[in-house]
Design a protein around this motif. Structure first.
Motif, PDB file in Angstrom:
ATOM      1  N   ARG A   1      88.623  -6.668  31.217  1.00  0.00           N
ATOM      2  CA  ARG A   1      89.416  -6.671  29.985  1.00  0.00           C
ATOM      3  C   ARG A   1      89.712  -8.093  29.551  1.00  0.00           C
ATOM      4  NH1 ARG A   1      93.345  -3.223  33.791  1.00  0.00           N
ATOM      5  NH2 ARG A   1      94.554  -4.922  34.657  1.00  0.00           N
TER       6      ARG A   1
ATOM      7  N   ASN B   1      84.445  -6.649  28.744  1.00  0.00           N
ATOM      8  CA  ASN B   1      85.479  -5.807  28.136  1.00  0.00           C
ATOM      9  C   ASN B   1      84.822  -4.611  27.449  1.00  0.00           C
ATOM     10  OD1 ASN B   1      85.149  -6.261  25.145  1.00  0.00           O
ATOM     11  ND2 ASN B   1      85.422  -8.392  25.803  1.00  0.00           N
TER      12      ASN B   1
ATOM     13  N   LEU C   1      94.000  -5.104  23.996  1.00  0.00           N
ATOM     14  CA  LEU C   1      92.556  -5.321  24.041  1.00  0.00           C
ATOM     15  C   LEU C   1      91.996  -5.652  22.661  1.00  0.00           C
ATOM     16  CD1 LEU C   1      91.617  -2.458  26.468  1.00  0.00           C
ATOM     17  CD2 LEU C   1      91.118  -4.873  26.853  1.00  0.00           C
TER      18      LEU C   1
END
Lengths: 308, 308, 308, 308
Positions: free
Chosen positions: A92, A114, A236
């Motif tokens: 991430r 990610n 994110l």
């Protein structure tokens, strides 16, 4: 945060006129033949507010290919289905590389940085697919979107999916590369087929803004997503939502966002609003050129930046 | 956002006790001999609130080397002095690489990815230095910190600066590499000397939390920094503040932060609070191990995450 | 292999005329100010044959800065002094990257790929220096060259050394980077000073061709170098002697060679001849443009390629 | 160069015994299931001399999968068919990376470094295939090998080809990645199918040594290959024939060679001999462990190193 909806609507109308007057549309994605046909001189914006109102301007009822914006919703489904296990297979962290880069994948032995770069999204889709047929996995994503948007008229455009299946050599490379590191559980062609169809979902900015309310956790939204998971999706989106242009988007807009190569961007003002913009011409990072500009102007006008 | 300061103070006390009970301190930075001597089993936290109160727990009056936390304040000075020109010399994207990496610098021809990795911070310091003696540039950073913290007792530890000058071979390499691309305006040894001294500033968490109020734009702070610039610093801290652990910090904490190898982290809740934590043991990314844990717990307790 | 020296001399004369007629000299190295002053429209060639004769054409009595050609002789000294130990500190694989690249050094934790890229040559010079003053180490290289060439009039040009010391920021970066991995035993500035002086040795092609006889192991040469060591130097020159243009040189010329940024190339036909060419204009890889062309033509005319 | 064939035969017998006594076989390739079944404790060597004699020792009549050794012969066919045009699509520099690396391919926009790493060999096979059916292209390679070896009993093992088609995900990734840069002219699955079958050719060391005579340009060989082309193949084998172990092979053996993951190595002493060794256990670079050792011992015994 109280919003003067009337002033905001007037602003969106001015912004739409301003964008058309600029004639600075960027270039449409040319690596997906079906998308290369789209006229770049288009713009739409929709904003879903906490009080339930939906503002819009421009071509907000026109359907476009949401492409990578779908990755947010697939990840939401996977987090719901598998919880935090997915992080053993994908990181991430921002990658600092292009959306379709394979370079780090070699250095990092098949674990994508990610879930929003293509390699990571393939892993997410693969996790969603495991134990089911592609049709069922796709049905789950569509059902999620429809419930979030409170609207049933959301579909996959099979011509776009087919166009990608025929020419998406770089994604085929990524999937097979992941498989060589045992980081795909399904046959590459199955995962790829599901991925290409998920990316080929068509939506209007009205629909996308309404679907985004669940990530913005606006009052009264479906309980499909916990507040905790929404928060993590937003984090994110902030650090990885625009590939190697993520830092610039955070700097200029100050809100979590996820772009797609079809020209759409979903932008979230947590607790305040869900914004969808669309303009098919792209900038150098593969993100919507006028869409980014619009997001920046909206953030400036509203003061919704999370950074104060 | 109203904060129950009494409940928060009680929480900070429990958190401090909890951290000491864990005995999970990480390892102190060993590449700077002077820092390698520090006992890792230490913790401090201070929180400056919007109403002017300063809460703290642990060793909040002990001075530590702020190291890379200083980069936020140097950048603030440079933005004040040179405005947005600095972005021609340094980017604002997460690097995806270690704090002292030289790899991208070769690929990207001497333009560092962002001002918070070492290469980028050397460029920022170089910009601050141009046209002046190192002493003057350092005085400006100290003056900025003192005005922001409303406290004069903030100084440079010359032993730490000397320790880095003697052993900081990787930073010397970075500075000379930048110079080879004409991206330093001063002699490398001058820029390095200024940089090592800036990193050797000593502060307590009380002082650092108070200095951070200007970045949080709390009510009544010094007008040293415009709201616009503070917002941009926060965006950079969110995407780049923890090197290749930035995504993880955003995911777990949800607030902009900047860490230093001395174990300090400045964490900003825009408009709400400025938080300083310190614990000298580091995690694998070179960020304070218990400091990160503390920031995560504080964000969870207070609900201050910018992501909802 | 018998050589018709008369025919070869006539060929060298024609080649020299041909090269001057082409007016295709490449560009002189511009990153070392002292070398940037050199007129690119110059050419010299000298060939030392197994029977003791020395053929030459062009400016074969003009001195030029041998630069990286010196690395072969430094390595010869180090192999003599330390034997095969040096391979614990430096590899013997082509790097596939530019002569001054720092990229692989980060990935491979401070162990340069081979002794002919700058990073590897710094390690070799450092090994030669250890336990001695720079003056002594340089004396050893000069003494080796003088004995190999059977000529005393070989010296260092202090102006070139100084020019590099003042502007060789990339080499300073490399040395400090190596030091940060503990792969320099001396202070970086000492190793760098020795390195810059070694590179600043001036020779004529006549002298260089005569010195190269020891690597070609021509009959009657000084026993300074064992046949085994000469063989290994030739192998390294073949795979690594022209940086990321090594494959192309092997393909076109078919002989081991080592180029320098001053425009010189030493080319070895093992057991048959030692060839020195010089022309200061460089190609894209930093190797002499007309020097490479000359080597190719000589190999074609003589049939000396080691590849049949 | 005169060779004492009797002494050489005695040496080969001793070498074979020595290798069996060492019990240091390396590990067989495990990524191709069909090859993973092979017993590593096997060794064979065959040497074709200029006078027509064929010496051998060990299991020189046992067939093994020549794998990447085939790349030399495919390239020979392509050079014959298309001449030097192939170099617009593939380079001739050592890559410094693993045989199956995709990393440089991204940085260098789909142009592989050389025709002996997998990406480059896919391009060569693609060039051979263009305008024909896979069966015809494969027939040409087999015909070339049969004529060179003067023996018809050389075939493809379909079980090995199938094994690679089912599990060769990394090669599938490479082919699709090349296609995404328009550096494949055929559909990836066609090029891959041809490539996997070409790699699945089975030969004995006797056959391979005899086929190699054409690259060594021994007296009386078939005129299939010009001396010029043979020379160039040898140059490529020297600098690129052992992937990122090429420098080490040149250093230790001093002869051009091409290894395959099946444990075979073809080693050429230009004008003097063609050597085939086989032992299926591999070293860290994916080259035959005992095969490399044998080549080194043979070069030492015979003095055939091209480096003097």
């Amino acid at each position: 945060m109280t919003v003067d909806a009337q002033a905001l609507q007037a602003f969106l109308d001015r912004l739409t006129a301003d964008i058309h007057a600029r004639h600075d549309w960027g270039e449409v994605a040319n690596y997906i033949p079906e998308l290369a046909k789209v006229d770049p001189a288009q713009f739409a914006v929709s904003i879903a507010l906490a009080d339930g109102r939906l503002l819009h301007a421009g071509a907000s009822a026109r359907r476009f290919s949401i492409q990578s914006v779908s990755k947010v919703f697939t990840l939401a489904c996977v987090l719901g289905r598998h919880g935090e296990q997915i992080w053993t297979r994908v990181g991430r962290e921002p990658s600092g590389t292009r959306f379709d880069s394979i370079l780090l994948l070699e250095q990092e032995k098949g674990r994508p940085r990610n879930p929003f770069i293509n390699a990571g999204a393939l892993v997410t889709t693969d996790a969603l697919l495991t134990g089911r047929a592609p049709r069922e996995a796709l049905s789950e994503v569509l059902a999620f979107l429809r419930e979030a948007a409170e609207e049933d008229d959301i579909h996959i455009d099979p011509a776009v999916a087919l166009s990608e299946e025929r020419t998406g050599f770089r994604n085929i490379a990524l999937a097979n590369y992941l498989k060589s590191f045992d980081n795909l559980q399904n046959a590459p062609e199955l995962t790829l087929g599901t991925y290409f169809h998920q990316c080929a979902i068509e939506m209007t900015t009205d629909q996308l803004a309404r679907a985004g309310r669940i990530i913005a956790q606006l009052p009264g939204v479906s309980p499909l997503l916990t507040a905790e998971k929404a928060r993590r999706l937003n984090a994110l989106m902030m650090t990885c939502g625009h590939y190697d242009g993520s830092g610039d988007f955070a700097f200029r807009v100050g809100l979590p966002g996820k772009s797609g190569v079809g020209g759409g961007i979903l932008v979230i003002a947590p607790g305040v609003a869900s914004i969808a913009v669309w303009s098919p011409g792209l900038n150098l990072y593969g993100n919507s050129h006028m869409g980014t500009y619009a997001a920046e102007q909206i953030a400036k006008f509203t003061g919704w930046s999370v950074f104060g």
